[in-house]
Design an enzyme around this catalytic site. Structure first.
Site, PDB file in Angstrom:
ATOM      1  CB  CYS A 369      -1.385  -0.113   1.183  1.00  0.00           C
ATOM      2  SG  CYS A 369      -1.816   1.091   1.374  1.00  0.00           S
ATOM      3  CG  ASN A 489      -1.262  -7.072  -8.611  1.00  0.00           C
ATOM      4  OD1 ASN A 489      -0.612  -6.158  -8.699  1.00  0.00           O
ATOM      5  ND2 ASN A 489      -2.421  -6.713  -9.662  1.00  0.00           N
ATOM      6  CG  ASP A 491       0.256  -2.008 -16.369  1.00  0.00           C
ATOM      7  OD1 ASP A 491      -0.233  -1.443 -15.161  1.00  0.00           O
ATOM      8  OD2 ASP A 491       1.587  -2.011 -16.668  1.00  0.00           O
TER       9      ASP A 491
HETATM   10  C1  LIG Z   1      -8.769   1.693  -6.540  1.00  0.00           C
HETATM   11  C2  LIG Z   1      -8.016   0.760  -5.692  1.00  0.00           C
HETATM   12  C3  LIG Z   1      -7.855   0.664  -4.917  1.00  0.00           C
HETATM   13  C4  LIG Z   1      -6.945  -0.866  -4.443  1.00  0.00           C
HETATM   14  N1  LIG Z   1      -6.845  -1.428  -3.061  1.00  0.00           N
HETATM   15  C5  LIG Z   1      -6.123  -1.732  -2.748  1.00  0.00           C
HETATM   16  C6  LIG Z   1      -6.146  -2.181  -1.240  1.00  0.00           C
HETATM   17  O1  LIG Z   1      -6.313  -2.246  -0.335  1.00  0.00           O
HETATM   18  N2  LIG Z   1      -5.115  -4.079  -1.029  1.00  0.00           N
HETATM   19  C7  LIG Z   1      -3.959  -4.200  -1.736  1.00  0.00           C
HETATM   20  O2  LIG Z   1      -3.343  -4.730  -1.671  1.00  0.00           O
HETATM   21  N3  LIG Z   1      -4.013  -3.463  -2.899  1.00  0.00           N
HETATM   22  C8  LIG Z   1      -4.837  -2.463  -3.180  1.00  0.00           C
HETATM   23  N4  LIG Z   1      -5.374  -1.885  -4.885  1.00  0.00           N
HETATM   24  C9  LIG Z   1      -3.760  -2.576  -5.922  1.00  0.00           C
HETATM   25  C10 LIG Z   1      -4.058  -2.776  -6.239  1.00  0.00           C
HETATM   26  O3  LIG Z   1      -4.772  -4.618  -5.631  1.00  0.00           O
HETATM   27  C11 LIG Z   1      -3.390  -3.388  -7.516  1.00  0.00           C
HETATM   28  O4  LIG Z   1      -1.913  -3.845  -7.276  1.00  0.00           O
HETATM   29  C12 LIG Z   1      -2.481  -2.195  -9.165  1.00  0.00           C
HETATM   30  O5  LIG Z   1      -3.498  -1.628  -9.459  1.00  0.00           O
HETATM   31  C13 LIG Z   1      -1.946  -2.864 -10.165  1.00  0.00           C
HETATM   32  O6  LIG Z   1      -2.937  -3.804 -10.598  1.00  0.00           O
HETATM   33  P1  LIG Z   1      -3.463  -3.301 -11.657  1.00  0.00           P
HETATM   34  O7  LIG Z   1      -2.757  -2.699 -12.676  1.00  0.00           O
HETATM   35  O8  LIG Z   1      -4.462  -5.154 -11.914  1.00  0.00           O
HETATM   36  O9  LIG Z   1      -4.556  -2.486 -11.334  1.00  0.00           O
HETATM   37  C14 LIG Z   1      -5.497  -0.842  -5.060  1.00  0.00           C
HETATM   38  C15 LIG Z   1      -5.863  -0.550  -6.540  1.00  0.00           C
HETATM   39  C16 LIG Z   1      -7.262   0.600  -7.128  1.00  0.00           C
HETATM   40  C17 LIG Z   1      -7.133   0.911  -7.837  1.00  0.00           C
END
Ligand SMILES: Cc1cc2nc3c(=O)[nH]c(=O)nc-3n(C[C@H](O)[C@H](O)[C@H](O)COP(=O)(O)O)c2cc1C
Length: 646
Positions: A369, A489, A491
């Protein structure tokens, strides 16, 4: 990968693509509007080569709108702000965490205990809420049209007399609320709730945590013996290391019984599991149900903070709640800055929740986070710079969690120039007792700028694999221990990205976050190994489904509907970013690509692509009735195209 022209490869089918367990096979969906299509793409290349203009989604010319005037400011999604739950805007005048919606209030407040029509109130005449059913019902605004979606789905409506569709399950003359017992007994339900007694015990700090009490002194003693740098590297010679290892074993024997070996824990199988990321705010229970319906195998709770969990905070305890449709495969994510917080919260969660029926598949520690507030407290991605503390946390969590496995989610590091995930994963495998590691291929500093680094993810996955081979050779006992799953993880926006990752980047699986928010049927696509050109009607049906899951979760009273509308608008703020695959000129679609101004193949498709929050409210009204006059939803986008033009 080489880009492909869509127009050459679109293959029309009769209705939605069907896969095993696909939504289309579970419920008929109207085929009004453009026919659903499977869009084929030659699947040969890797994600590295893409000859398109960087960052631009190419739209077929007939769907392009005239270029916006200079004064028009286009809406720009801000994923950093979304991940932070909108806190980046906190400093803006007049805006705070609750800025985007107001609480709905009823003119006459009816007693909760009587809402089923036949309860008794323990406060009797002293109760400050209304007890007169007729008086309350006549004070309510007119019922909404149609049948109560919750009653329809599960045979009863937990909001009872407070429901805004009350007419559909209330026999006015008999003064009775209707219940369909058969339907009710077969309906799914929410689990991992704690009762009032447990909450009180937590609030009074009386909840017993015997395992934590045992392991924490041991973890403290490890701290004194730590000779580990902040970057996660071990210091000292091989000789001193052997002595230390022996010291630690002796200490462990003094304080605790041997913890569960990873092999004694409940099995975790993430081989090619389709995983939805933990998502604060937007990864709420109704959204996760939707993703399950589209085929997600594993879902995670929104991040719950360990301290408020230990304090019995009602709002924090809403986060580990899950729906039976998420079983098996539901993990609870926590964030903590201190080992005692993480350890005790893990013990409380795995004791108080429905772990017996698989209510928690794993407890996941958030070490990724980036949010300032969390980071400055020493939790989230701050743990990446405190390798020893992190390992102690995981050890302790693993000890107290009984047979529930512990997993961890990390980033590459905190700073761009100093990725340290490879060193950390080596320690997790050797010392941390984790069952799975998820790596988001970005640093904290980077946030969502630049693409995720999948080469780094792949190299880190290789580190884990190599360690196994060494470990297995050395130690027979270790060989018995189960595999540490490695999940990538970052994109992932299409079936193509997902399969490319699992086939070419060393990972056991991929976790999807924004890709699922923008198009929740990505899980169905992965199964079908094809793009699914969902018609606007099908997408509207998806929104209806979210609304119905939302009403089931938040309730069908004024307050529940208001909450449901708010979270539906949050969801629409992502889903509006979907550019229908059938109007794209070049595939694969990329999550970073922004389209020029476009129109849909019909009015509804154009509406669903609108980034104007007033349109989101309009869409919500189709399922939730007119928005309360106090309802005010401001999007997280930096600006809004429609307003700037107006
Ligand atoms: C709106 C939002 C909320 C998120 N909340 C969390 C969370 O509570 N815990 C966490 O580990 N990652 C959180 N993330 C990060 C995502 O789990 C992920 O690691 C990150 O978006 C990259 O993945 P993506 O490219 O598929 O979006 C959040 C991302 C977004 C956009």
């Amino acid at each position: 990968m080489e880009s492909s022209s869509v127009s050459e490869t679109v293959e029309a089918t009769n209705g939605t693509a069907k896969t095993n367990n696909s939504p289309a096979s579970m419920e008929s969906i109207s085929n009004e509007g453009p026919a659903s299509k499977k869009v084929k793409l030659d699947d040969t290349g890797s994600r590295k080569v893409d000859s398109r203009d960087k960052g631009v989604a190419r739209i077929r010319p007939e769907f392009l709108l005239p270029k916006p005037s200079k004064t028009t400011v286009l809406a720009e999604p801000d994923d950093d702000d979304a991940e932070a739950g909108g806190t980046k805007r906190k400093r803006e005048r007049g805006q705070n965490k609750n800025r985007r919606f107001a609480k709905a209030r009823e003119a006459v407040k009816f007693c909760e205990a009587l809402k089923d029509g036949d309860g008794t109130c323990r406060f009797g005449k002293d109760c400050k809420f209304e007890h007169d059913v007729q008086k309350y019902i006549s004070s309510k605004p007119a019922d909404l049209e149609g049948t109560c979606p919750v009653f329809d789905a599960i045979g009863y409506c937990p909001s009872g007399l407070k429901c805004r569709w009350l007419h559909s399950h209330y026999l006015a003359e008999a003064g009775k609320v209707v219940v369909d017992e058969d339907k009710k007994s077969n309906a799914g339900r929410e689990i991992n709730r704690i009762d009032r007694d447990t909450q009180n015990t937590l609030q009074k700090k009386k909840f017993p945590v015997p395992k934590s009490d045992k392991i924490l002194p041991y973890l403290d003693s490890l701290k004194e013996h730590d000779m580990v740098g902040n970057d996660g590297s071990k210091q000292g010679t091989a000789e001193t290391k052997d002595t230390e290892d022996q010291d630690k074993k002796d200490l462990a024997a003094t304080y605790v019984e041997p913890p569960f070996l990873a092999s004694e824990k409940k099995p975790l199988n993430l081989h090619r599991a389709k995983i939805l990321s933990p998502l604060t705010t937007v990864g709420n229970l109704p959204f996760r149900r939707l993703c399950r319906w589209y085929g997600a195998d594993v879902t995670y709770s929104e991040m719950a903070l360990a301290l408020p969990i230990l304090q019995g905070s009602k709002s924090e305890w809403a986060l580990p709640r899950s729906h039976t449709s998420e079983i098996p495969g539901f993990g609870v994510q926590i964030a903590a800055s201190k080992p005692w917080q993480a350890v005790k919260a893990t013990e409380v969660l795995t004791t108080a929740c429905d772990t017996g029926i698989g209510g928690i598949q794993d407890v996941n520690l958030n070490c990724g986070c980036p949010i300032d507030l969390i980071y400055r407290s020493g939790a989230g991605s701050a743990l990446l710079d405190s390798g020893s503390k992190l390992v102690r946390m995981l050890k302790g969590m693993n000890y107290v969690s009984g047979d529930v496995p512990v997993t961890v989610k990390i980033r590459m590091g905190t700073r761009d120039s100093h990725p340290n995930a490879k060193k950390l994963v080596a320690r997790f495998v050797n010392e941390g007792d984790v069952a799975a590691i998820t790596l988001h291929g970005r640093s904290r500093q980077q946030r969502y700028t630049r693409v995720a680094d999948w080469d780094y993810i792949s190299e880190t996955a290789q580190v884990v694999k190599d360690l196994y081979e060494v470990r297995d050779e050395k130690d027979k006992e270790q060989r018995e221990r189960r595999k540490v799953w490695f999940v990538g993880n970052g994109d992932c926006y299409s079936w193509h990205d997902w399969w490319d990752a699992v086939e070419n980047y060393n990972v056991d699986s991929v976790m999807i976050a924004r890709g699922a928010l923008i198009k929740p049927w990505i899980f169905e696509e992965i199964d079908a190994r094809q793009y699914l050109d969902k018609s606007a009607t099908e997408r509207l049906d998806m929104i209806r489904k979210f609304a119905h899951f939302g009403l089931d979760h938040w309730g069908t009273d004024e307050y529940g509907i208001n909450n449901c509308r708010r979270f539906l608008c949050e969801f629409l703020s992502f889903s509006c970013r979907y550019v229908p695959v059938g109007i794209l000129e070049v595939l694969p679609p990329k999550i970073q690509d922004r389209p020029p101004m476009w129109r849909g193949r019909n009015e509804l498709e154009t509406l669903l692509g609108s980034s104007d929050y007033k349109d989101w409210i309009k869409i919500s009204e189709m399922f939730l009735g007119p928005a309360h006059e106090s309802f005010d939803f401001k999007p997280k986008h930096k600006s809004n195209a429609y307003e700037a033009e107006g």
